[in-house]
Design an enzyme around this catalytic site. Structure first.
Site, PDB file in Angstrom:
ATOM      1  N   ARG A   1     -10.616 -30.744  80.252  1.00  0.00           N
ATOM      2  CA  ARG A   1     -10.249 -32.309  79.996  1.00  0.00           C
ATOM      3  C   ARG A   1      -9.686 -32.484  81.359  1.00  0.00           C
ATOM      4  NH1 ARG A   1     -13.622 -33.395  77.233  1.00  0.00           N
ATOM      5  NH2 ARG A   1     -14.183 -31.200  77.650  1.00  0.00           N
TER       6      ARG A   1
ATOM      7  N   ASP B   1     -26.435 -37.096  69.768  1.00  0.00           N
ATOM      8  CA  ASP B   1     -25.389 -36.904  70.599  1.00  0.00           C
ATOM      9  C   ASP B   1     -24.442 -35.772  69.949  1.00  0.00           C
ATOM     10  OD1 ASP B   1     -23.472 -36.845  72.620  1.00  0.00           O
ATOM     11  OD2 ASP B   1     -22.628 -38.747  71.966  1.00  0.00           O
ATOM     12  N   GLU B   2     -24.058 -34.831  70.843  1.00  0.00           N
ATOM     13  CA  GLU B   2     -23.026 -33.744  70.322  1.00  0.00           C
ATOM     14  C   GLU B   2     -23.732 -32.867  69.073  1.00  0.00           C
ATOM     15  OE1 GLU B   2     -20.299 -33.223  71.659  1.00  0.00           O
ATOM     16  OE2 GLU B   2     -19.572 -35.481  72.191  1.00  0.00           O
TER      17      GLU B   2
ATOM     18  N   LYS C   1     -23.354 -36.739  80.175  1.00  0.00           N
ATOM     19  CA  LYS C   1     -24.442 -36.723  79.062  1.00  0.00           C
ATOM     20  C   LYS C   1     -24.485 -38.245  78.404  1.00  0.00           C
ATOM     21  CE  LYS C   1     -21.209 -35.401  74.961  1.00  0.00           C
ATOM     22  NZ  LYS C   1     -21.413 -36.950  74.636  1.00  0.00           N
ATOM     23  N   THR C   2     -23.323 -38.842  78.282  1.00  0.00           N
ATOM     24  CA  THR C   2     -23.680 -40.443  77.757  1.00  0.00           C
ATOM     25  C   THR C   2     -24.527 -41.240  78.739  1.00  0.00           C
ATOM     26  OG1 THR C   2     -21.132 -40.128  76.857  1.00  0.00           O
ATOM     27  CG2 THR C   2     -22.260 -42.348  77.030  1.00  0.00           C
TER      28      THR C   2
ATOM     29  N   GLN D   1     -18.910 -26.025  73.693  1.00  0.00           N
ATOM     30  CA  GLN D   1     -17.913 -26.994  73.074  1.00  0.00           C
ATOM     31  C   GLN D   1     -18.010 -27.316  71.656  1.00  0.00           C
ATOM     32  OE1 GLN D   1     -16.826 -30.414  75.768  1.00  0.00           O
ATOM     33  NE2 GLN D   1     -18.699 -30.018  76.739  1.00  0.00           N
TER      34      GLN D   1
END
Length: 741
Positions: free
Chosen positions: A599, A220-221, A35-36, A251
């Site tokens: 993770r 973002d997020e 995503k970044t 998430q």
């Protein structure tokens, strides 16, 4: 000329997001889906299309994320990108408020202050001084309620109109007084940095000025946004509708601090005509990890739905270890980390847990083995303030000349013995007092204290009482400290979540003391302090970078590691006990577990303890727990299970009905082979060693802790410490685990 953004390394879904035309779009970006990269490339693509850099606004949730995004954009398209507005919601709100200060619509001065938590507490305490204490919630509770109101964009006047009960009216009145005090001081708090820009932008004149300022708003997020943040995004994009929101509903793990999942689930309703795109290809984890994650999160109903996949091999199966207790669990985790250290891979390992208090047993085991580690998002267990505060009372009881411990307890919790009294004690030392405690005693006996005399006398009496009990087992004395000092009650002035965290740490300290008293040759205070001093006084290992990270699952968000351990997978711990009755909260716990296992790049170790020592104000206990439902939701063909000689009922997951496992039956536990067990008397010989340190119950003697066990069958005997008395009792007269009420 701006260099074109690289498209060759993108997959089709990423490219579709980056190339999206104008209008609102929601990008559901799964864990490890890049995503970044997409956000950065999207900004670069807008610049290529001729959008002015200062007409692009990108929201992030941390300053670190903002800096990383800015650096990536500059590296991609050059120095022109430095004019792009990239920052956290609070930083962007502050920037807007600075620009608008002095405008007729704004009440704050040009040089307004921003109050932090300590400033807020002092301001609120002064603002409500004189209110009847019996009717007033704690300062922490009040600030939490005020924060909730501001995040919901509820003004103090609206809160007063909506208040019905006396408590609600008291909270609303406190909100009004607090806000008036902020205005008088020319200050805003952190919640105001978002709420006030939203109110400004609700005015037609201000909205018109900002409507043409930003042509594109990126977030973002997005799953972590609250109502006020959503309203700020909507207001800034109201003139053009170009919202590019990137997030993952699976998430969303911050509901406890106001994050509103409906911002993702209802995106099309808020932004009509919105496109919804999905990034499902994962570039981080192996196939087996993704299969496990997909299967677990599919049990949530409140989600949009997606299926993570990867081009990588299946990789090793996940491992689950059910240990006898938290000490054995720590040993198994340490052995796992030791193997990775021997391979030179310790620096790519992380141990995740639900609460910070769980690090205690892990830290002790890792230090004993010389395994380097670092606590992330917290401090070493024995360095935590509340732990050091309580241990200081034990230190003064054991050694009245311990000056450092005395100064720590003098005004902890606050008892009116501040700087003035400290100065008097220091002068007494100069006049010949042997140590600070001796100096305080001299001042009280001479009657030379005016302010604080009663508090000083009460403290001396308390310390004398503790000193007289110094031969008691350490957990007995620790219980007395917590009971007599009022320390636990003082934590209620903190915000609810912080207070709960600190109390959990003290419960863990009590569990450590109970285990020490039950197993050490010398169960006294001095021996216990000597052991904890070895942990507390050793600096963090700094040689080299090869160290494991210990952190909560919440703090692991956004990180990745080769190897991940998720510890404490028991019902009531993970998922947390506070979430078991509410579907919404239970689903957030499942999302947190999903975040934890995703993770990992290569391997996942899951652990649980059949028995976990806990501590309550009325004494110590060991509680049996069932394996977390999240473990049972993992497909069995991707999970290797290893269960030690532990009570059969602990293996059965949350339903207690899985084949080959125990089920509750009346007042006993019935195994699938039909044999009934009723506490320690019928445990297998292999499990006897694990009974030491556990709580049991006797009808006449009450609760006790097992010190030793001998014999077998109906002749099985336990040596049990009931308070300060130690007795030998036949196992058939004891009950344990869930039979203790």
């Amino acid at each position: 000329m701006i260099a074109p953004a690289s498209k060759q390394t993108m997959n089709d879904a990423q490219r579709a997001a980056v190339e999206h035309a104008n209008g609102p779009v929601l990008v559901i970006a799964g864990a490890g889906s890049g995503k970044t990269r997409v956000l950065t490339a999207r900004v670069a693509r807008l610049l290529e299309r001729g959008v002015r850099p200062d007409a692009i606004l990108a929201f992030t949730f941390t300053n670190r994320a903002a800096d990383e995004m800015r650096q990536r954009i500059v590296a991609t398209v050059g120095e022109a990108a430095r004019s792009v507005w990239v920052g956290t919601f609070h930083a962007t709100g502050l920037r807007i408020l600075r620009r608008e200060a002095g405008h007729p619509e704004a009440w704050w001065p040009a040089r307004f202050s921003v109050y932090d938590r300590e400033d807020q507490e002092g301001l609120l305490r002064d603002a409500i001084r004189g209110a009847p204490a019996a009717e007033m919630p704690t300062i922490g509770d009040l600030l939490g309620r005020i924060s909730d109101a501001k995040n919901a964009l509820v003004t103090e006047a609206e809160a007063e109109r909506a208040a019905v009960s006396p408590r609600q009216r008291r909270i609303a009145e406190s909100y009004r007084l607090y806000q008036a005090a902020l205005r008088a001081a020319g200050a805003l708090d952190f919640d105001d940095l978002i709420a006030e820009p939203v109110r400004l932008l609700a005015r037609p004149e201000t909205a018109a000025r900002y409507a043409g300022r930003f042509e594109h708003v990126l977030v973002d997020e997005y799953q972590d946004t609250n109502h006020a943040q959503f309203r700020l995004v909507a207001a800034l994009a109201s003139g053009h509708g170009n919202v590019f929101a990137v997030g993952d509903d699976d998430q969303s793990i911050y509901g406890w601090r106001g994050a509103d999942l409906s911002n993702v689930l209802d995106f099309e309703r808020a932004f009509p005509g919105a496109a919804v795109l999905r990034l499902e290809q994962n570039y981080r984890s192996t196939g087996n990890i993704l299969r496990a994650a997909n299967a677990v999160i599919a049990n949530n109903r409140g989600r949009r739905g997606k299926q993570l996949w990867c081009d990588r091999a299946a990789g090793p199966r996940l491992r689950f270890v059910l240990a006898a207790d938290e000490t054995e669990e720590a040993r198994r985790i340490a052995s796992f980390l030791e193997e990775r250290r021997n391979q030179g891979r310790l620096g790519e390992c992380a141990v995740l847990y639900r609460t910070n208090a769980q690090s205690r047993a892990l830290e002790l085991e890792l230090r004993q083995r010389g395994l380097a580690y670092e606590i992330v998002g917290g401090v070493s267990f024995f360095q935590r303030r509340e732990v050091k505060d309580v241990l200081a009372y034990l230190r003064v009881a054991a050694n009245p000349a311990d000056a450092a411990a005395f100064w720590r307890v003098l005004n902890t919790p606050r008892r009116g013995l501040g700087e003035a009294v400290q100065s008097r004690i220091e002068r007494a030392l100069e006049a010949g007092a042997r140590h600070p405690l001796d100096g305080l005693r001299a001042l009280v006996e001479q009657g030379s204290l005016t302010r604080g005399a009663a508090a000083a006398a009460a403290l001396l009496s308390l310390l004398d009482e503790l000193s007289a009990c110094v031969q008691d087992p350490v957990d007995v004395l620790l219980h007395r400290v917590l009971e007599r000092t009022g320390y636990l009650k003082s934590l209620d002035d903190l915000p609810e979540r912080e207070a709960a965290e600190r109390k959990a740490n003290l419960e863990e300290l009590g569990a450590a003391a109970a285990h020490f008293a039950a197993t050490a040759k010398d169960p006294g205070v001095a021996a216990f302090l000597a052991e904890t001093a070895l942990v507390a006084d050793v600096d963090r290992i700094t040689d080299g970078a090869d160290r494991a990270l210990l952190l909560t699952a919440h703090n692991a968000k956004g990180l990745e590691f080769d190897s991940v351990v998720v510890a404490g997978l028991e019902e009531g711990l993970f998922p947390h006990g506070s979430a078991l009755q509410e579907t919404r909260e239970l689903e957030e716990e499942r999302r947190l577990f999903y975040v934890a296992i995703t993770r990992a790049r290569e391997e996942v170790l899951l652990t649980a303890a059949a028995w976990r020592r806990r501590f309550a104000v009325d004494g110590s206990s060991a509680q049996g727990g069932r394996v977390s439902r999240f473990v049972e939701e993992i497909p069995q063909d991707v999970l290797d299970r290893e269960e030690e000689a532990v009570p059969a009922w602990s293996r059965g997951g949350w339903t207690g009905t899985a084949s080959g496992r125990g089920a509750r039956h009346g007042g006993s536990w019935r195994r699938d082979d039909g044999e009934e067990t009723s506490g320690p008397a019928h445990r297998t010989r292999a499990a006897l060693a694990h009974t030491v340190g556990r709580e049991v119950f006797h009808e006449s003697f009450g609760r006790g802790v097992v010190v030793a066990a001998e014999g077998e069958g109906t002749d099985l005997k336990f040596t049990v410490r009931f308070g300060t008395r130690v007795r030998k009792v036949l196992g058939r007269f004891l009950t344990g685990g869930s039979d203790v009420h």
